[in-house]
Design an enzyme around this catalytic site. Structure first.
Site, PDB file in Angstrom:
ATOM      1  N   GLU A 154       0.752  -1.160  -0.015  1.00 23.62           N
ATOM      2  CA  GLU A 154       0.088  -0.032   0.016  1.00 23.62           C
ATOM      3  C   GLU A 154       0.969   1.275  -0.050  1.00 23.62           C
ATOM      4  OE1 GLU A 154      -4.069  -1.452   2.359  1.00 23.62           O
ATOM      5  OE2 GLU A 154      -2.299  -1.007   3.517  1.00 23.62           O
ATOM      6  N   ASN A 192      -6.157  -3.211   6.418  1.00 29.88           N
ATOM      7  CA  ASN A 192      -6.314  -3.302   7.936  1.00 29.88           C
ATOM      8  C   ASN A 192      -7.729  -2.642   8.279  1.00 29.88           C
ATOM      9  OD1 ASN A 192      -3.928  -4.500   8.444  1.00 29.88           O
ATOM     10  ND2 ASN A 192      -2.934  -2.771   9.288  1.00 29.88           N
TER      11      ASN A 192
END
Length: 596
Positions: A154, A192
């Site tokens: 990411e 997440n």
């Protein structure tokens, strides 16, 4: 043209940092690996050599390539060693003040044009960047564990990160053989933000004694094809790390109650039960750092005789319904040696169910999964009927009719009159309250949920749903039947969504909300969950397969029962359903399937 990085620095050589060092060194880039002390450096060096030696042992890396890789790494204590590198990645523990101190020091040490990156998984990249005089050169590069294996990175830009820095880092990810998703600085980023709400919810289920740790984990592995169950994954991540991430996401992400760490997590951290690294978390391990689970006081008895204690003998089974689920369940019972009475509404429906079962068994013969003799024997055990009265002498009835409470209640009232005493009456509902169905009878102690997954002949999981009126004998009978079918039974209480849907659909709904907020694209979110978390399908792929109308109905049920604002169905999901975009079955859902 993207800039060429010839040397990088990595600060912090724990599991994550050592893995990042390996990724760069494998790609021919010189690395300066930095820790605070000589002892910490030695631990980092041991982690790196251990990982590369394992890769050689598995034939993934040639010995000469390992030696060349290790030759590109220079270990150093203290940040001053990073004065010539082109890029620094920080991988120290998730504490904002610690990261800010390191970035202030890196700003002083590193050359003016160096890019400063953080591997944070939950903290604000923006808050880290303001500790420097070059916030436009600060970026998040979030690798996933284990970094040498996991494909996803990411790339997290702040509102002031220079577009050139973003482009340079994206090109670097491609050079490393990684798939990058570029996103803005928001709590939890993609993976997440979607993963930890689900993990927290699973811990809440365990904390409330809704289901055992083994059953929660088995349900998600077998029902959704996930590589690990949520509680085993919490142990792998580290219960303390999970607590920090959840706490940060709760404070930074709009104080969604579903990200407020469940009290049990904080208690486990205080007690030092941090997961694999301490040898004890939700499970007990052979020793600290070991992945091998050993029995403890909470491990269930695996003795088949003990499981079947109090179970009633079942030889003849009735299956009511004519849909895909009913057809699959008939096949499962017939193949397992049970006599089956199939009841549908009329001879025409019976004929089509019969044809569907034959077709499925024939496919099994073609694939070598079923012998011709076994196919013929299974078909010989099935009686086709259009009247419920033919269920008068069965030992178990499995209902698989339409998901409408009024229809199911009327059916169970009829079964109550027709079936002999002691018969187990099971519903395959995936979302309705089993107790409502049970109370339509005079024998609620004999009513249970048996939630098979589609396709029933293939999926190994059955959720056994006990109501507050279900007797222990009925539960024991259901478990013994599942074992005889070769299925894994997970037992849970009668709450909306049971285990799998209650954990799966809020995660899918969160993904829709993320898309709706224009935080990322459907493709990037799907990639993040497949490549970052090892999921077999991304959330939008899965929603299109399941059907958006089905997903919306389940999410509404969960919201109605739990009244948790975070469970409210995403407006985008409601709009797509209203527009008739229901997924693959209509050719259009989150994606267009008409030209595929």
């Amino acid at each position: 043209m993207a800039r060429e990085f010839t040397s990088v620095g990595v600060v912090g050589l724990g599991t994550m940092g050592a893995g990042i060092v390996e990724v760069f060194a494998r790609s021919g880039i010189d690395v300066v690996a930095v820790e605070v002390s000589e002892a910490a450096l030695e631990r980092g060096r041991a982690t790196l050599t251990g990982s590369t030696d394992r890769a050689v042992a598995k034939g993934k890396l040639a010995p000469a390539d390992r030696d060349a890789l290790l030759g590109r790494v220079r270990f150093a204590a203290g940040l001053d060693a990073l004065h010539t590198v082109d890029l620094v990645i920080e991988a120290v523990p998730e504490h904002l003040d610690l990261k800010q101190r390191i970035f202030a020091e890196l700003d002083r040490v590193c050359k003016p044009e160096a890019i400063l990156a953080t591997n944070t998984s939950s903290l604000s990249v923006t808050e880290i960047s303001v500790a420097t005089s070059r916030p436009n050169q600060v970026i998040g590069i979030h690798f996933f564990n284990p970094a040498p294996v996991m494909k996803l990175v990411e790339v997290v830009r702040t509102v002031v990160t220079s577009p050139d820095v973003v482009a340079d880092v994206e090109a670097l990810c491609a050079r490393l053989g990684k798939v990058d998703v570029t996103i803005n600085d928001r709590a939890g980023f993609i993976a997440n933000a979607l993963l930890f709400g689900y993990l927290n919810h699973a811990v809440a289920m365990f904390e409330s004694n809704y289901a055992s740790r083994e059953d929660i984990d088995a349900a998600m592995k077998l029902g959704c094809g996930l590589p690990m169950g949520p509680l085993a994954l919490m142990d792998l991540i580290g219960v303390d790390t999970a607590y920090e991430i959840l706490d940060t996401m709760y404070r930074r992400g709009g104080r969604d109650r579903r990200h407020a760490p469940v009290p049990l997590i904080k208690q486990m951290v205080t007690a030092g039960l941090l997961g694999r690294k301490t040898g004890r978390g939700f499970y007990t391990y052979e020793r600290p750092g070991s992945p091998v689970v050993v029995p403890d006081e909470a491990t269930p008895v695996a003795d088949a005789a003990a499981l079947a204690d109090g179970a009633r003998g079942i030889t003849k089974v009735g299956v009511v319904g004519s849909g895909t689920m009913a057809t699959g369940i008939i096949e499962v019972f017939a193949k397992a040696g049970y006599e089956v009475v199939s009841v549908t509404r009329g001879a025409e429906k019976s004929a089509s169910v019969c044809e569907a079962v034959k077709t499925s068994l024939n496919k099994g013969v073609v694939r070598g999964k079923v012998s011709e003799d076994d196919r013929d024997a299974a078909l010989g055990r099935i009686t086709w009927s259009a009247t419920l009265e033919h269920l008068a002498d069965v030992d178990l009835v499995v209902e698989a009719v339409v998901e409408e409470l009024s229809v199911k209640k009327a059916l169970f009232a009829s079964l109550d009159e027709i079936c002999k005493p002691g018969v187990v009456l099971a519903t395959t509902t995936s979302s309705l309250p089993v107790i409502e169905v049970a109370m339509a009878t005079q024998r609620p102690a004999d009513v249970i949920g048996l939630h098979f997954f589609n396709p029933a002949p293939i999926m190994p999981l059955v959720e056994v749903v006990r109501t507050i009126r279900t007797s222990p004998e009925t539960v024991a009978t259901a478990r013994a039947v599942c074992a005889a079918l070769g299925k894994t039974a997970v037992v849970c209480a009668d709450r909306s969504g049971f285990i799998v849907n209650a954990l799966l659909f809020p995660y899918l709904n969160d993904a829709v909300k993320m898309l709706e907020a224009s935080y990322s694209t459907a493709d990037d979110i799907d990639n993040a969950m497949k490549l970052g978390c090892g999921y077999p399908m991304g959330p939008f792929e899965l929603l299109d397969v399941v059907g958006l109308d089905v997903a919306l109905a389940i999410q509404r049920e969960l919201y109605l029962e739990l009244r948790e604002p975070g469970f409210a169905p995403a407006p985008l999901l409601e709009h797509l359903v209203t527009a008739g975009y229901l997924g693959r079955k209509t050719g259009r859902g989150f994606r267009d399937h008409t030209h595929r």
